[in-house]
Design an enzyme around this catalytic site. Structure first.
Site, PDB file in Angstrom:
ATOM      1  N   ASN A   1      34.755  41.163  35.097  1.00 11.68           N
ATOM      2  CA  ASN A   1      36.069  41.371  35.738  1.00 11.68           C
ATOM      3  C   ASN A   1      36.415  40.222  36.676  1.00 11.68           C
ATOM      4  O   ASN A   1      35.582  39.779  37.449  1.00 11.68           O
ATOM      5  CB  ASN A   1      36.033  42.655  36.561  1.00 11.68           C
ATOM      6  CG  ASN A   1      35.346  43.782  35.842  1.00 11.68           C
ATOM      7  OD1 ASN A   1      35.753  44.163  34.762  1.00 11.68           O
ATOM      8  ND2 ASN A   1      34.251  44.267  36.412  1.00 11.68           N
TER       9      ASN A   1
ATOM     10  N   HIS B   1      26.011  34.187  32.800  1.00 14.82           N
ATOM     11  CA  HIS B   1      26.900  34.608  31.706  1.00 14.82           C
ATOM     12  C   HIS B   1      28.226  35.153  32.256  1.00 14.82           C
ATOM     13  O   HIS B   1      29.304  34.714  31.849  1.00 14.82           O
ATOM     14  CB  HIS B   1      26.179  35.659  30.860  1.00 14.82           C
ATOM     15  CG  HIS B   1      26.976  36.185  29.727  1.00 14.82           C
ATOM     16  ND1 HIS B   1      26.879  35.682  28.445  1.00 14.82           N
ATOM     17  CD2 HIS B   1      27.920  37.169  29.665  1.00 14.82           C
ATOM     18  CE1 HIS B   1      27.714  36.338  27.655  1.00 14.82           C
ATOM     19  NE2 HIS B   1      28.364  37.244  28.368  1.00 14.82           N
ATOM     20  N   GLU B   2      28.117  36.089  33.177  1.00 17.68           N
ATOM     21  CA  GLU B   2      29.351  36.703  33.697  1.00 17.68           C
ATOM     22  C   GLU B   2      30.175  35.674  34.467  1.00 17.68           C
ATOM     23  O   GLU B   2      31.395  35.644  34.371  1.00 17.68           O
ATOM     24  CB  GLU B   2      29.042  37.910  34.597  1.00 17.68           C
ATOM     25  CG  GLU B   2      28.145  38.974  33.965  1.00 17.68           C
ATOM     26  CD  GLU B   2      28.587  39.445  32.598  1.00 17.68           C
ATOM     27  OE1 GLU B   2      29.793  39.441  32.313  1.00 17.68           O
ATOM     28  OE2 GLU B   2      27.702  39.809  31.795  1.00 17.68           O
TER      29      GLU B   2
ATOM     30  N   ALA C   1      26.387  43.890  32.194  1.00 15.56           N
ATOM     31  CA  ALA C   1      27.274  43.538  33.304  1.00 15.56           C
ATOM     32  C   ALA C   1      28.664  43.258  32.754  1.00 15.56           C
ATOM     33  O   ALA C   1      28.851  43.206  31.535  1.00 15.56           O
ATOM     34  CB  ALA C   1      26.756  42.304  34.025  1.00 15.56           C
ATOM     35  N   MET C   2      29.619  43.071  33.675  1.00 15.46           N
ATOM     36  CA  MET C   2      31.009  42.909  33.249  1.00 15.46           C
ATOM     37  C   MET C   2      31.719  41.867  34.102  1.00 15.46           C
ATOM     38  O   MET C   2      31.636  41.893  35.329  1.00 15.46           O
ATOM     39  CB  MET C   2      31.714  44.276  33.324  1.00 15.46           C
ATOM     40  CG  MET C   2      33.154  44.239  32.911  1.00 15.46           C
ATOM     41  SD  MET C   2      33.324  43.764  31.165  1.00 15.46           S
ATOM     42  CE  MET C   2      34.878  42.907  31.229  1.00 15.46           C
TER      43      MET C   2
HETATM   44  N1  0A1 Z   1      31.840  41.602  28.439  1.00 13.64           N
HETATM   45  C1  0A1 Z   1      30.548  42.044  28.885  1.00 13.64           C
HETATM   46  C2  0A1 Z   1      29.962  43.105  28.052  1.00 13.64           C
HETATM   47  C3  0A1 Z   1      30.463  44.480  28.233  1.00 13.64           C
HETATM   48  C4  0A1 Z   1      31.186  45.079  27.242  1.00 13.64           C
HETATM   49  C5  0A1 Z   1      31.589  46.386  27.328  1.00 13.64           C
HETATM   50  C6  0A1 Z   1      31.234  47.086  28.440  1.00 13.64           C
HETATM   51  O1  0A1 Z   1      31.578  48.411  28.490  1.00 13.64           O
HETATM   52  C7  0A1 Z   1      30.741  49.351  28.862  1.00 13.64           C
HETATM   53  C8  0A1 Z   1      30.530  46.528  29.460  1.00 13.64           C
HETATM   54  C9  0A1 Z   1      30.161  45.195  29.355  1.00 13.64           C
HETATM   55  C10 0A1 Z   1      29.593  40.872  28.761  1.00 13.64           C
HETATM   56  O2  0A1 Z   1      29.628  40.162  27.777  1.00 13.64           O
HETATM   57  O3  0A1 Z   1      28.778  40.691  29.640  1.00 13.64           O
HETATM   58 ZN    ZN Z   2      29.888  38.338  27.769  1.00  6.78          ZN
END
Ligand code: 0A1
Ligand code: ZN
Length: 881
Positions: A272, A304-305, A269-270
Site C-alpha cells: 500500500n 520487495h514491498e 506483506a502488502m
Molecule cells: N502484492 C503483495 C501480495 C499480496 C497479495 C494479496 C494479498 O491479499 C491478502 C496480500 C498481499 C506482494 O506482492 O507482496
Molecule cells: Zn509483490
C-alpha cells in the site's frame, strides 16, 4: 462461457471503464462492531461514453446506508443496490458529478482478512486484489486511479494511532474521548493500494535522506514491547531505499514511509502506498527468536514491498491479468537486491531450488497457467509461483538477452514513459524493444505460454578437427487448454570447461547465434559447431540457470563429477553435484521398490564430502552442496507412479552413506565452525551456522545418538542453531526421551511467542512417521493453535502438506484426510487460505495408484460440498479436470 460455480474473466473482454474517479474522500467512523464509511467520489464520464451509460460499482457483502448524487439524496428508482453491486441508472447530464455513498461494515466479524478487519485489536485493511469493494462500492479495478484523502475517527484510548496512505494533514480531539486524523496521498492510485491502520501500537522511528535531499520519516509499528525486534527490518528498509536509487535511479516520493506489522495476515506483506502492511513474521526478528532464514526473508520482503513503490504503485497494472507486470519485475528486483547484499551465487542457488520446488510442479500439473494468464475465475488464486517466480525469471532472461546496459535503458524508458499509468505486459516489453532496437516478439512467449520447456542436448568433440558439435532440441510439453506450443527463445549461458578447469576459447561458431557466452535457441533443433577448440571440453550449460527449463543432457557421470569439482560458475558446480545426487536417489528408490538394497558410488560420496570441506569456498555454498536433494525433489524428477516411502528409504540410505564416509571430516569441521564471536545476522556468519546445521544431521546419523544435536540445542545462543538441532532431533529421535524432552523444553520457553511457537508446530509437522497425523490432530487442540490465524495454519498444516512427503502421502490416505478436513473447515472462514492449502493436492496424478485413488476420492468429496467458496471451487475444479 459461465460455469455453474462462477463467472470466468477473460483478458480479451477487457474494456476501459466509461467512468473515472479522479478524487476520493473517505471518512471512517471506526468501531470494531460497526464502522460507518462515507465515500465522496468525484466521478467523470469519459468523452466517448454514452450520456446514459449506467455506472456499475463493485461491492462485496455491503449494506448501503445512503446514496447522494451532487449532494441530493438519490431516488430509489434511480439505482439498485445489492451486496455485491451498486448500479446507478440515472445520472446528471454533466460529465462530472459527485457521489456520496454511505456503507456500514463490521470489521470484527470479518474473518476473511480482506477489506477492513481487526487483528489483535488493531484495525487494518487488505485491499489487493478485490478487497476495497468490501469497504465501499467502487470501480474496484486497477486502471481506475484516484487521489485519496482519508479521514479516520476513533476512540483515542483504543486507537491512539491513525494511519493511512500519503502524508499526514491534520489531527485533533473530538468529544467523548474520540479523535481524528486526516491523510492525503497526492499520487493517483488504484483502490487496491488503499490502506488504513488504527490501533495502539509501539513504534521505532528513523529518517532517510534521498539522493536529491528529500527527508523521509520512517516508522515501523509493532505490538508494544516488540519494538526492539523491528530494528533489523528498519535497517533493511534503509538499505533498500539506497539500493533502488543506486541500481535503478528510483527515489522515494512522499514525506513519510510507514510499515505496520500485524499478526493475522493472509500473505507475506502488502505494498500500500506509503503504508506497507506486513505479516509480523516478516518484520520481527532477533537472534533469540528468528533464524537466519527469517532474517533473510525479512530483508527480501521489506525490499520487495518498498520496490513496489515504483514497480506496482507509480506504474501499476491495467487489469489483474497483468499481475506479473508488477510481481515478476519486483521479485526480480528483490532478488538482485539480496544478491548484492549477500552472496550472489548462494542466492541464485536458493532461488532455483525454490523455483523447482514450487513453480515447476505448478507448471507441470493441472494448475499450470502462463505467467500472464488469459482467464481466471478467482484472481486470489493467481498469486502463484508462476506469476511471481517464473515472472522474475522472465525479466532475468530479458537482462541476459539485452545485456546490463540495454536492460537498464529499457527500465529507464519504462519508468519515464509510463509513470502514473496502468499498463500491460505489452507496454513493458515495448519499452525494451524501443530502448534496445531488438525484436522481442518470440521472447514474449515466455509470458503467454504455460509449461516448463525441456532442452535436450548432446555434444561430441572431434580432436582432429578441433571442433565441438552440440545438438540441441527444445520442446514444450502440453498444459491444460494449451495442447500446441510454439517455439521459444531460450537463452542458455554456457562455458567450455577445459581439462585444467578454466574455460576454453573457440575461434568461431555456426548453427545458432551465440553472444557473450550465451546460446540463443530459437528453433526446434540447432546443430551448433564450435571451431578451434584446442582441447576436449566439458560443456557447462544453462550457467546461472539462465533459462527456467528442464535439461536432458546426454553426458557421462565423470563429466558431471568434473564440473562439480571444477566449473568456474558456482551455480553450475552445485547443479552438477545436485544432478548426480538426484540421479543416484532415483536409482536407489527404484532399487528399494524392487526389494533391493540401494548402493551409491564412492566417487559421488567423496565429491560431496570434499566440497563440504573445501575451505576456499563460502560456507553457505558448502552447506548447499551438502544438502542432499529433498524427497519432493526426487519425486518431481521421477514424475509418475511415485512411491514416497521408497524415496524416503533411499534418501535415508544416502544420508547414512555420506555420514559414515564423512565421519571424521565432518566432526572436525563442525567443531572448527563454532563461532565464538557475538551473534551477527550477516551473510558470512549465517553461512557458518547453515553449514553447522547441515553437518549436525550427519553427526547424529553417524553416531546413531541424539547426543550431539541435544548439546547444540542446549548450548545454542541463537534460534538458527537451536531450531536446527531441534529439527534433527524431531526427524530422527522424535520417539525417544531426548527428542520429547527437547520439544517440551522449546515449547515451555516460547509458549508465549506465537511466531516461535510456529517453528515448534512446523518442526513436528515434518516428522516422517505414521504417527504424525495423530500428533497433528492433537496439536490442533493446543491452546495456542487456531484456524483463524493463517500463520498457525500454514505452520502446522501447510508445512505438513508441503514438506512431509511420507506422512502427508501416507499409504492409508490419512494425511490427505487431515488436510482435506482442514481445508473444508477453513473455507467458510477464510477462503483464500483454504484454497491455497488445497493446492497441496496439485500433483495427485503423479502418485502410485493407491495414493492417487485416496487423493481423488477426497478431492471429489470436497468438490461436492455445498457452499464452497469461489476460491476453493476454482482450485478443486482445475485440480480434478
Ligand atoms: N502484492 C503483495 C501480495 C499480496 C497479495 C494479496 C494479498 O491479499 C491478502 C496480500 C498481499 C506482494 O506482492 O507482496
Ligand atoms: Zn509483490
Amino acid at each position: 462461457m459461465r460455469t455453474e460455480s462462477g463467472q470466468i474473466f477473460r483478458l480479451e473482454d477487457y474494456q476501459p471503464s466509461n467512468y473515472l474517479i479522479p478524487e476520493v474522500a473517505l471518512d471512517f467512523r471506526l468501531n470494531a462492531e460497526e464502522t460507518l464509511v462515507t465515500a465522496r467520489l468525484q466521478v467523470e464520464r469519459i468523452p466517448r461514453a454514452p450520456a446514459d451509460a449506467p455506472l456499475i460499482l463493485d461491492g462485496d457483502g455491503l449494506v448501503l446506508e445512503a446514496l447522494a448524487v451532487n449532494g441530493a439524496e438519490a431516488e430509489p428508482a434511480d439505482y439498485d443496490a445489492s451486496p455485491d453491486r451498486l448500479t446507478i441508472t440515472r445520472l446528471p447530464a454533466s460529465r462530472r458529478f459527485e457521489l456520496t455513498i454511505v456503507t456500514r461494515i463490521a470489521p470484527s466479524k470479518n474473518t476473511t482478512l480482506m477489506g477492513l478487519y481487526v487483528s489483535s485489536g488493531v484495525f487494518c485493511t487488505q485491499c489487493e486484489a478485490e478487497g476495497f469493494r468490501r469497504i465501499t462500492y467502487f470501480l474496484d479495478r486497477p486502471d481506475i486511479l484516484s487521489v485519496y484523502t482519508v479521514r479516520m475517527e476513533a476512540d483515542r484510548k483504543d486507537a491512539p494511532l491513525l494511519l493511512s496512505n500519503g502524508n499526514p494533514v491534520e489531527s485533533g480531539d473530538l468529544a467523548d474521548g474520540r479523535h481524528f486524523a486526516v491523510w492525503h496521498d497526492p499520487f493517483p492510485k488504484p483502490s487496491y493500494l488503499f490502506a488504513l491502520v488504527a490501533g495502539d501500537l509501539g513504534v521505532i522511528k528513523d529518517r532517510f535522506t534521498t539522493a536529491s535531499g528529500r527527508e523521509v520519516d520512517l516508522g515501523i509499528y509493532v505490538e508494544h514491547g516488540k519494538e526492539k525486534r523491528a530494528a533489523y527490518a528498519m535497517d533493511a528498509l534503509k538499505r533498500s531505499m539506497r539500493w533502488d536509487e543506486e541500481r535503478f535511479g528510483r527515489e522515494y516520493d512522499l514525506n513519510v514511509f510507514n510499515i505496520v506489522a500485524v499478526s493475522d495476515f493472509n500473505m507475506g506483506a502488502m505494498e500500500n502506498k506509503g503504508l506497507n502492511v506486513f505479516n509480523d513474521k516478516y518484520v520481527l526478528a532477533d537472534e533469540d527468536t528468528a533464524t537466519d532464514v527469517d532474517f533473510a526473508n525479512i530483508e527480501a520482503i521489506i525490499a520487495h514491498e518498498y520496490f513496489h513503490n515504483w514497480t506496482g504503485n507509480r506504474i501499476t497494472c491495467r487489469d489483474w491479468f497483468q499481475l506479473c507486470l508488477k510481481e515478476g519485475l519486483t521479485v526480480f528486483r528483490d532478488h538482485e537486491f539480496s544478491a548484492d547484499e549477500r552472496s550472489r551465487a548462494v542466492k541464485r542457488i536458493a532461488e532455483v531450488r525454490g523455483l523447482r520446488a514450487h513453480q515447476f510442479p505448478e507448471d507441470q500439473g493441472p494448475l499450470a497457467h502462463p505467467v500472464r494468464p488469459r482467464r481466471y475465475r478467482e484472481i486470489n488464486n493467481f498469486y502463484t509461483a508462476t506469476v511471481y517466480e517464473k515472472g522474475s525469471e522472465v525479466v532475468r532472461m530479458l537482462r541476459t538477452i539485452l545485456g546490463e546496459d540495454a536492460f537498464r535503458a529499457g527500465m529507464d524508458l519504462y519508468f519515464e514513459r509510463h509513470d502514473g499509468q496502468a499498463v500491460t505486459i505489452e507496454d513493458f516489453v515495448k519499452a525494451f524493444e524501443d530502448a534496445s532496437g531488438r525484436d522481442l516478439n518470440q521472447f514474449s512467449l515466455w509470458y503467454h505460454q504455460a509449461g516448463t520447456p525441456n532442452v535436450a542436448l548432446s555434444s561430441r568433440y572431434d580432436g582432429k578437427e578441433k571442433t565441438l558439435t552440440v545438438e540441441i532440441e527444445q520442446s514444450v510439453p502440453p498444459t491444460p487448454s494449451e495442447s500446441r506450443k510454439r517455439l521459444m527463445h531460450i537463452p542458455l549461458a554456457f562455458g567450455l570447461v577445459g581439462p585444467d578447469g578454466t574455460d576454453l576459447d573457440y575461434q568461431s561458431v555456426e548453427g545458432a547465434s551465440v553472444e557473450n557466452s550465451v546460446i540463443h535457441l530459437r528453433k526446434r533443433r540447432h546443430q551448433i559447431v564450435f571451431k578451434g577448440v584446442k582441447a576436449r571440453p566439458v560443456l557447462s550449460i544453462n550457467r546461472g540457470f539462465s533459462a527456467p527449463v528442464t535439461l536432458s543432457v546426454e553426458s557421462r557421470a565423470d563429466e558431471q563429477l568434473f564440473l562439480a569439482r571444477h566449473d568456474s560458475d558456482p551455480f553450475s558446480r552445485w547443479q552438477a553435484l545436485n544432478t548426480l545426487l538426484t540421479d543416484a536417489l532415483i536409482a536407489a528408490s527404484k532399487a528399494v521398490r524392487g526389494g533391493k538394497k540401494p548402493v551409491f558410488e564412492d566417487e559421488l560420496i567423496s565429491v560431496t564430502i570434499d566440497l563440504a570441506a573445501d575451505e576456499t569456498l563460502e560456507e553457505a555454498f558448502r552447506a548447499l552442496t551438502l544438502s542432499v536433494p529433498g524427497e519432493a525433489d526426487v519425486a518431481r524428477e521421477i514424475g509418475r507412479d511415485i512411491d514416497p516411502d521408497a524415496i524416503h528409504t533411499a534418501r535415508r540410505a544416502l544420508l547414512m552413506a555420506i555420514a559414515q564416509a564423512g565421519s571424521q571430516t565432518f566432526r572436525a569441521l563442525y567443531e572448527r565452525l563454532l563461532d565464538s564471536a557475538p551473534f551477527s545476522p550477516d551473510a558470512r556468519s549465517a553461512g557458518r551456522r547453515a553449514l553447522r546445521n547441515t553437518l549436525i544431521e550427519f553427526l547424529v546419523l553417524d553416531s546413531a545418538s541424539p547426543e550431539d544435536a541435544y548439546r547444540q540445542f542446549e548450548d545454542a545462543d541463537n534460534m538458527t542453531e537451536r531450531a536446527g538441532a531441534l529439527t534433527v532431533l524431531a526427524q530422527h529421535f522424535h520417539d525417544t526421551d531426548v527428542g520429547r524432552a527437547a520439544l517440551a523444553a522449546f515449547e515451555k520457553r516460547y509458549r508465549d511467542n506465537p511466531l516461535v511457537l510456529d517453528k515448534w508446530f512446523q518442526i513436528q509437522a515434518m516428522v516422517p512417521s505414521t504417527a504424525t497425523v495423530s500428533l497433528l490432530r492433537s496439536l490442533m487442540e493446543h491452546p495456542h493453535f487456531s484456524l483463524a490465524n493463517p500463520n498457525r495454519v500454514r505452520a502446522l498444516i501447510g508445512t505438513f502438506s508441503m514438506a512431509n512427503q511420507t506422512a502427508f502421502h501416507s499409504a492409508d490416505g490419512e494425511g490427505y484426510r487431515l488436510v482435506a478436513e482442514t481445508v473444508a473447515a477453513l473455507d467458510s472462514h477464510n477462503p483464500q487460505v483454504a484454497a491455497r492449502l488445497a493446492t497441496a493436492f496439485r500433483s495427485w496424478r503423479s502418485l502410485e495408484k493407491g495414493r492417487r485413488e485416496h487423493a481423488r476420492k477426497l478431492l471429489v468429496e470436497m468438490a461436492k460440498r455445498k457452499d464452497l467458496s469461489r476460491d476453493l471451487a476454482d482450485i478443486l475444479e482445475r485440480t480434478l479436470a
